[in-house]
Scaffold this motif. Structure first.
Motif, mmCIF file in Angstrom:
data_model
loop_
_atom_site.group_PDB
_atom_site.id
_atom_site.type_symbol
_atom_site.label_atom_id
_atom_site.label_comp_id
_atom_site.label_asym_id
_atom_site.label_seq_id
_atom_site.Cartn_x
_atom_site.Cartn_y
_atom_site.Cartn_z
ATOM 1 N N THR A 1 13.775 -128.158 -23.370
ATOM 2 C CA THR A 1 14.475 -128.676 -24.543
ATOM 3 C C THR A 1 13.619 -128.380 -25.766
ATOM 4 O O THR A 1 12.415 -128.623 -25.743
ATOM 5 C CB THR A 1 14.690 -130.202 -24.424
ATOM 6 N N TYR A 2 14.233 -127.837 -26.813
ATOM 7 C CA TYR A 2 13.482 -127.532 -28.033
ATOM 8 C C TYR A 2 14.425 -127.537 -29.229
ATOM 9 O O TYR A 2 15.654 -127.565 -29.082
ATOM 10 C CB TYR A 2 12.751 -126.194 -27.923
ATOM 11 N N VAL A 3 13.830 -127.543 -30.424
ATOM 12 C CA VAL A 3 14.603 -127.504 -31.658
ATOM 13 C C VAL A 3 14.552 -126.090 -32.208
ATOM 14 O O VAL A 3 13.481 -125.482 -32.299
ATOM 15 C CB VAL A 3 14.046 -128.511 -32.691
ATOM 16 N N GLU A 4 15.714 -125.572 -32.576
ATOM 17 C CA GLU A 4 15.819 -124.214 -33.118
ATOM 18 C C GLU A 4 16.230 -124.289 -34.581
ATOM 19 O O GLU A 4 17.208 -124.968 -34.915
ATOM 20 C CB GLU A 4 16.873 -123.441 -32.319
ATOM 21 N N ASP A 5 15.497 -123.589 -35.433
ATOM 22 C CA ASP A 5 15.809 -123.499 -36.872
ATOM 23 C C ASP A 5 15.929 -124.859 -37.543
ATOM 24 O O ASP A 5 16.709 -125.023 -38.478
ATOM 25 C CB ASP A 5 17.099 -122.696 -37.096
ATOM 26 N N ASP A 6 15.200 -125.850 -37.052
ATOM 27 C CA ASP A 6 15.270 -127.215 -37.598
ATOM 28 C C ASP A 6 16.697 -127.749 -37.655
ATOM 29 O O ASP A 6 16.989 -128.652 -38.431
ATOM 30 C CB ASP A 6 14.638 -127.281 -38.997
ATOM 31 N N THR A 7 17.590 -127.170 -36.863
ATOM 32 C CA THR A 7 19.002 -127.544 -36.916
ATOM 33 C C THR A 7 19.562 -127.924 -35.555
ATOM 34 O O THR A 7 20.280 -128.910 -35.420
ATOM 35 C CB THR A 7 19.839 -126.367 -37.469
ATOM 36 N N TYR A 8 19.264 -127.121 -34.555
ATOM 37 C CA TYR A 8 19.890 -127.276 -33.248
ATOM 38 C C TYR A 8 18.918 -127.835 -32.214
ATOM 39 O O TYR A 8 17.764 -127.411 -32.146
ATOM 40 C CB TYR A 8 20.386 -125.925 -32.712
ATOM 41 N N LEU A 9 19.403 -128.741 -31.418
ATOM 42 C CA LEU A 9 18.701 -129.143 -30.212
ATOM 43 C C LEU A 9 19.214 -128.216 -29.127
ATOM 44 O O LEU A 9 20.422 -128.148 -28.868
ATOM 45 C CB LEU A 9 19.001 -130.600 -29.848
ATOM 46 N N VAL A 10 18.315 -127.467 -28.511
ATOM 47 C CA VAL A 10 18.693 -126.496 -27.495
ATOM 48 C C VAL A 10 18.169 -126.978 -26.147
ATOM 49 O O VAL A 10 17.007 -127.343 -26.023
ATOM 50 C CB VAL A 10 18.122 -125.095 -27.810
ATOM 51 N N VAL A 11 19.046 -126.980 -25.149
ATOM 52 C CA VAL A 11 18.670 -127.372 -23.798
ATOM 53 C C VAL A 11 18.992 -126.211 -22.875
ATOM 54 O O VAL A 11 20.139 -125.766 -22.807
ATOM 55 C CB VAL A 11 19.433 -128.640 -23.334
ATOM 56 N N GLU A 12 17.958 -125.701 -22.193
ATOM 57 C CA GLU A 12 18.129 -124.642 -21.198
ATOM 58 C C GLU A 12 17.970 -125.289 -19.825
ATOM 59 O O GLU A 12 16.966 -125.952 -19.570
ATOM 60 C CB GLU A 12 17.076 -123.558 -21.369
ATOM 61 N N ILE A 13 18.956 -125.082 -18.960
ATOM 62 C CA ILE A 13 18.952 -125.703 -17.634
ATOM 63 C C ILE A 13 19.102 -124.620 -16.580
ATOM 64 O O ILE A 13 20.050 -123.830 -16.626
ATOM 65 C CB ILE A 13 20.121 -126.702 -17.492
ATOM 66 N N TRP A 14 18.154 -124.591 -15.647
ATOM 67 C CA TRP A 14 18.238 -123.667 -14.513
ATOM 68 C C TRP A 14 18.324 -124.472 -13.227
ATOM 69 O O TRP A 14 17.595 -125.437 -13.031
ATOM 70 C CB TRP A 14 17.020 -122.758 -14.444
ATOM 71 N N LYS A 15 19.245 -124.046 -12.366
ATOM 72 C CA LYS A 15 19.367 -124.588 -11.020
ATOM 73 C C LYS A 15 19.461 -123.410 -10.058
ATOM 74 O O LYS A 15 19.959 -122.349 -10.434
ATOM 75 C CB LYS A 15 20.586 -125.489 -10.893
ATOM 76 N N PRO A 16 18.981 -123.575 -8.833
ATOM 77 C CA PRO A 16 18.989 -122.456 -7.880
ATOM 78 C C PRO A 16 20.367 -121.813 -7.734
ATOM 79 O O PRO A 16 21.384 -122.506 -7.624
ATOM 80 C CB PRO A 16 18.555 -123.105 -6.563
ATOM 81 N N GLY A 17 20.371 -120.483 -7.766
ATOM 82 C CA GLY A 17 21.597 -119.731 -7.545
ATOM 83 C C GLY A 17 22.521 -119.644 -8.739
ATOM 84 O O GLY A 17 23.590 -119.057 -8.656
ATOM 85 N N VAL A 18 22.106 -120.219 -9.880
ATOM 86 C CA VAL A 18 22.953 -120.230 -11.071
ATOM 87 C C VAL A 18 22.116 -119.738 -12.255
ATOM 88 O O VAL A 18 20.980 -120.179 -12.419
ATOM 89 C CB VAL A 18 23.464 -121.663 -11.364
ATOM 90 N N PRO A 19 22.648 -118.848 -13.089
ATOM 91 C CA PRO A 19 21.883 -118.419 -14.264
ATOM 92 C C PRO A 19 21.607 -119.601 -15.199
ATOM 93 O O PRO A 19 22.287 -120.628 -15.138
ATOM 94 C CB PRO A 19 22.807 -117.406 -14.950
ATOM 95 N N VAL A 20 20.637 -119.443 -16.065
ATOM 96 C CA VAL A 20 20.311 -120.485 -17.035
ATOM 97 C C VAL A 20 21.540 -120.804 -17.871
ATOM 98 O O VAL A 20 22.242 -119.904 -18.346
ATOM 99 C CB VAL A 20 19.146 -120.045 -17.952
ATOM 100 N N ARG A 21 21.786 -122.086 -18.037
ATOM 101 C CA ARG A 21 22.870 -122.557 -18.885
ATOM 102 C C ARG A 21 22.216 -123.093 -20.160
ATOM 103 O O ARG A 21 21.266 -123.870 -20.085
ATOM 104 C CB ARG A 21 23.655 -123.667 -18.187
ATOM 105 N N THR A 22 22.690 -122.664 -21.320
ATOM 106 C CA THR A 22 22.103 -123.078 -22.588
ATOM 107 C C THR A 22 23.123 -123.892 -23.362
ATOM 108 O O THR A 22 24.256 -123.457 -23.585
ATOM 109 C CB THR A 22 21.671 -121.857 -23.423
ATOM 110 N N LEU A 23 22.692 -125.083 -23.783
ATOM 111 C CA LEU A 23 23.532 -125.972 -24.590
ATOM 112 C C LEU A 23 22.882 -126.126 -25.962
ATOM 113 O O LEU A 23 21.662 -126.281 -26.051
ATOM 114 C CB LEU A 23 23.636 -127.351 -23.945
ATOM 115 N N LYS A 24 23.684 -126.073 -27.030
ATOM 116 C CA LYS A 24 23.173 -126.278 -28.391
ATOM 117 C C LYS A 24 23.937 -127.437 -29.020
ATOM 118 O O LYS A 24 25.161 -127.484 -28.945
ATOM 119 C CB LYS A 24 23.381 -125.030 -29.247
ATOM 120 N N ARG A 25 23.164 -128.316 -29.643
ATOM 121 C CA ARG A 25 23.771 -129.462 -30.325
ATOM 122 C C ARG A 25 23.193 -129.557 -31.740
ATOM 123 O O ARG A 25 22.026 -129.299 -31.945
ATOM 124 C CB ARG A 25 23.460 -130.752 -29.582
ATOM 125 N N THR A 26 24.016 -129.965 -32.678
ATOM 126 C CA THR A 26 23.518 -130.164 -34.035
ATOM 127 C C THR A 26 23.220 -131.617 -34.284
ATOM 128 O O THR A 26 23.649 -132.497 -33.601
ATOM 129 C CB THR A 26 24.544 -129.704 -35.085
#
Length: 160
Positions: free
Chosen positions: A135-160
């Motif tokens: 979980t990290y902040v991008e451009d001081d605007t978005y909260l970004v959450v990258e989630i990896w689980k076995p057998g599934v590509p990384v899922r990225t969620l962005k929230r303002t």
């Protein structure tokens, strides 16, 4: 031995960029926090040093520590990288969840002891991963959450 879930090497193969970021985040500090489950099912959090080596994420512990006894009884764990001082979390917040498998093989234990130089005696666990989250902040605007689980590509969620 058949693995039911992937180890660190499998995660590196599946998601090399995220794996590198996670390793760098853990390398920034020596001590991190592990959560285990007590006999009654409630969580226990403790400080812990971790080691990435030979395609594994290793957890070494003092003999008969409560966290080691917890993992012997119920191998599920959650590991959180030290957030560091202040309000800045360079590289974001990273967490790993999975199962800890105690290592009894004398050769593996000797190799770990040679590399990590833990106090003797010690418990040693290798990990099987069920989830890696950054979980990290991008451009001081978005909260970004990258989630990896076995057998599934990384899922990225962005929230303002």
């Amino acid at each position: 031995m058949t693995r039911t879930t992937p180890n660190w090497a499998a995660f590196i193969t599946a998601e090399p960029d995220l794996a590198r970021t996670v390793e760098e985040r853990f390398a920034a500090f020596t001590h991190h926090v592990v959560a285990t489950l007590r006999k009654d099912g409630s969580p226990r959090t403790c400080g812990l040093e971790v080691r990435f080596a030979r395609g594994e994420l290793w957890l070494g512990m003092m003999p008969d520590s409560l966290k080691a006894l917890d993992l012997r009884r119920d191998p599920r764990f959650a590991l959180q990288a030290n957030p560091g001082p202040g309000t800045e979390m360079g590289g974001g917040d990273v967490r790993i969840a999975g199962r800890a498998v105690e290592v009894h093989d004398p050769a593996d234990r000797a190799r770990y002891a040679e590399e990590a130089e833990p106090p003797e005696p010690f418990h040693l666990f290798r990990t099987e991963l069920t989830e890696v989250v950054r979980t990290y902040v991008e451009d001081d605007t978005y909260l970004v959450v990258e989630i990896w689980k076995p057998g599934v590509p990384v899922r990225t969620l962005k929230r303002t």
